[in-house]
Design a protein around this motif. Structure first.
Motif, short mmCIF file in Angstrom:
data_model
loop_
_atom_site.label_atom_id
_atom_site.label_comp_id
_atom_site.label_asym_id
_atom_site.label_seq_id
_atom_site.Cartn_x
_atom_site.Cartn_y
_atom_site.Cartn_z
N ARG A 11 -7.12 5.84 -1.98
CA ARG A 11 -7.84 4.57 -2.12
C ARG A 11 -8.78 4.54 -3.32
N ASP A 12 -9.21 5.74 -3.79
CA ASP A 12 -10.09 5.76 -4.97
C ASP A 12 -9.35 5.39 -6.24
N GLY A 13 -8.03 5.44 -6.21
CA GLY A 13 -7.25 5.08 -7.39
C GLY A 13 -6.90 3.61 -7.45
N TYR A 14 -7.44 2.81 -6.49
CA TYR A 14 -7.17 1.37 -6.47
C TYR A 14 -8.47 0.60 -6.63
N ASN A 15 -8.35 -0.60 -7.15
CA ASN A 15 -9.52 -1.44 -7.37
C ASN A 15 -9.33 -2.78 -6.68
N ASP A 16 -10.35 -3.16 -5.91
CA ASP A 16 -10.36 -4.46 -5.24
C ASP A 16 -11.26 -5.39 -6.02
N ASN A 17 -10.72 -6.49 -6.51
CA ASN A 17 -11.50 -7.40 -7.35
C ASN A 17 -12.67 -8.04 -6.60
N SER A 18 -12.61 -8.05 -5.27
CA SER A 18 -13.68 -8.71 -4.51
C SER A 18 -14.92 -7.83 -4.37
N ASP A 19 -14.76 -6.54 -4.01
CA ASP A 19 -15.93 -5.67 -3.84
C ASP A 19 -15.78 -4.33 -4.54
N GLY A 20 -14.66 -4.07 -5.19
CA GLY A 20 -14.48 -2.86 -5.97
C GLY A 20 -14.00 -1.66 -5.19
N SER A 21 -14.06 -1.69 -3.84
CA SER A 21 -13.63 -0.56 -3.03
C SER A 21 -12.47 -0.98 -2.13
N VAL A 22 -11.70 0.01 -1.70
CA VAL A 22 -10.53 -0.23 -0.85
C VAL A 22 -10.71 0.52 0.46
N ASP A 23 -10.77 -0.23 1.57
CA ASP A 23 -10.85 0.39 2.89
C ASP A 23 -9.47 0.34 3.56
N PHE A 24 -9.43 0.71 4.85
CA PHE A 24 -8.14 0.76 5.55
C PHE A 24 -7.49 -0.61 5.64
N LEU A 25 -8.30 -1.65 5.93
CA LEU A 25 -7.75 -3.00 6.01
C LEU A 25 -7.18 -3.43 4.66
N ASP A 26 -7.87 -3.07 3.59
CA ASP A 26 -7.35 -3.40 2.26
C ASP A 26 -6.03 -2.67 1.98
N ALA A 27 -5.90 -1.42 2.50
CA ALA A 27 -4.66 -0.67 2.32
C ALA A 27 -3.50 -1.35 3.04
N VAL A 28 -3.78 -1.83 4.26
CA VAL A 28 -2.75 -2.55 5.01
C VAL A 28 -2.38 -3.83 4.28
N TYR A 29 -3.39 -4.54 3.79
CA TYR A 29 -3.16 -5.80 3.08
C TYR A 29 -2.34 -5.57 1.82
N TYR A 30 -2.71 -4.55 1.03
CA TYR A 30 -1.98 -4.26 -0.20
C TYR A 30 -0.54 -3.88 0.09
N SER A 31 -0.33 -3.05 1.13
CA SER A 31 1.03 -2.63 1.48
C SER A 31 1.88 -3.82 1.89
N THR A 32 1.26 -4.74 2.63
CA THR A 32 2.02 -5.91 3.10
C THR A 32 2.47 -6.79 1.95
N VAL A 33 1.54 -7.15 1.07
CA VAL A 33 1.88 -8.05 -0.04
C VAL A 33 2.76 -7.35 -1.06
N THR A 34 2.67 -6.02 -1.15
CA THR A 34 3.49 -5.29 -2.11
C THR A 34 4.94 -5.18 -1.62
N LEU A 35 5.10 -4.77 -0.35
CA LEU A 35 6.45 -4.61 0.18
C LEU A 35 7.18 -5.94 0.29
N SER A 36 6.44 -7.01 0.52
CA SER A 36 7.07 -8.33 0.61
C SER A 36 7.22 -8.99 -0.76
N THR A 37 6.87 -8.26 -1.84
CA THR A 37 6.96 -8.73 -3.23
C THR A 37 6.11 -9.97 -3.48
#
Length: 376
Positions: free
Chosen positions: A61-87
């Motif tokens: 998660r330290d290698g990713y950047n969230d434009n809203s708050d700059g950090s990536v938590d578990f919910l952000d990981a789930v969100y990123y995986s969802t939008v990424t896998l669904s293209t």
């Protein structure tokens, strides 16, 4: 007591069957996984792909950047995986480190492709399943003829089919009609074509292609149902050989008037066997051997061979019970039965060989030849 169908009854019943699944033709399926199980298996694989992607993103998660708050938590990981896998890829969370980008290229991108293949494959499977079944059904309808329709897949119906198979009839030439979906599922599992529905209705028998059948076996549980099925079957096919079973002997004449060529009274036959077993247990055992398929003794009908022409019944090598000459059935002791003619057929008693033995293969071959000559 029989009920007269009112106008529109068949249409309403047909519409009800379309919703309940009755009247449906089911072709035998060999080693094919159930559609629901296929979908469930793909859902499990898709879920595993999602879990793996979430773990990869969250652990790095330290290698990713969230434009809203700059950090990536578990919910952000789930969100990123969802939008990424669904293209979908909104771009609000992005990999910024070299390692995170390398993981996206080498692992997450192939997982995305696998995820899409699973989704598209499941959709195509659902869309093409009906088309495939319709194609198989149309091919079956165009090719099936001179088959055997068995109405009722209970004990009597199963025993009748086993006897036909032992005589050389192929399972592909047997169509089972039964109102029970479970019975039809059992029939298709054994390699027979099944039709779910009420066999007293002509549209159900037409789905079984009864108008092209060579013979019909009626093994229903009720005598009044057998009468109605016989009437409907004879109306659809004037030339088919119809054999029916009834419980009560008093209903046998009515069934013959309804179109059945032969009627077997199950109750009286069982009662006679019981009485015979009481008076002579050995005779009862012999009769039971004749009735049971593949054990003890067996009855076989065969043509007269050239070497037997002109001989008496007792001079043949087999134990002859009756001689069929034209439309007459002559007993072995009837003076008219001898000498034998080339067009005669002999009903003989033979020893049933156990399944899998060399004698069984030979007997099946003989029975198959006899069956084909009977039908020809």
């Amino acid at each position: 007591m029989f009920h007269v169908k009112q106008p529109g009854h068949d249409l309403m019943a047909r519409q009800a069957d379309e919703h309940s699944g009755k009247g449906q033709v089911k072709l035998p399926r060999h080693a094919v996984q159930a559609p629901l199980r296929q979908v469930a298996r793909r859902v499990v694989i898709a879920t595993l792909v999602m879990v793996v992607t979430v773990l990869l993103v969250y652990l790095d998660r330290d290698g990713y950047n969230d434009n809203s708050d700059g950090s990536v938590d578990f919910l952000d990981a789930v969100y990123y995986s969802t939008v990424t896998l669904s293209t979908t890829g909104y771009g609000d969370i992005t990999p910024v480190s070299d390692f995170a980008r390398l993981i996206n290229v080498l692992i997450i991108t192939p997982l995305r492709v696998l995820f899409l293949i699973i989704l598209v494959g499941t959709t195509l499977e659902v869309l093409t399943e009906r088309t495939r079944e319709e194609w198989r059904l149309n091919r079956w309808r165009s090719s099936v003829r001179d088959h055997t329709v068995v109405v009722g897949f209970g004990t009597k119906g199963r025993s009748a089919i086993l006897t036909l198979l032992a005589a050389g009839v192929k399972a592909e030439q047997v169509v089972v009609v039964d109102p029970s979906a479970k019975a039809i599922d059992a029939a298709t599992a054994e390699g027979y074509t099944g039709v779910i529905g009420d066999a007293t209705r002509s549209d159900v028998l037409l789905r079984a292609e009864l108008q092209k059948a060579r013979q019909v076996v009626i093994a229903t549980q009720r005598d009044d149902t057998a009468v109605l099925v016989s009437l409907t079957a004879r109306q659809l096919n004037r030339g088919a050989h119809i054999v029916a079973s009834v419980r009560e002997e008093e209903n046998a004449p009515l069934l013959k008037q309804s179109g059945a060529d032969q009627v077997i009274t199950s109750a009286s036959a069982a009662g006679r066997l019981l009485g015979l077993s009481v008076l002579s247990p050995s005779a009862g055992t012999v009769m039971e051997d004749l009735i049971q398929q593949g054990t003890g003794l067996d009855l076989v009908e065969r043509p007269v061979i050239k070497a037997e022409v002109g001989l008496s019944v007792r001079e043949t090598g087999d134990l002859v019970v009756s001689v069929k000459r034209g439309h007459r059935l002559l007993g072995y002791d009837d003076p008219a039965a001898s000498p034998l003619q080339l067009t005669d057929r002999l009903i003989t008693i033979v020893r049933a060989s156990p399944p899998g033995s060399p004698g069984e293969g030979l007997k099946s071959s003989v029975k198959g030849n006899v069956w084909r000559q009977q039908q020809g």
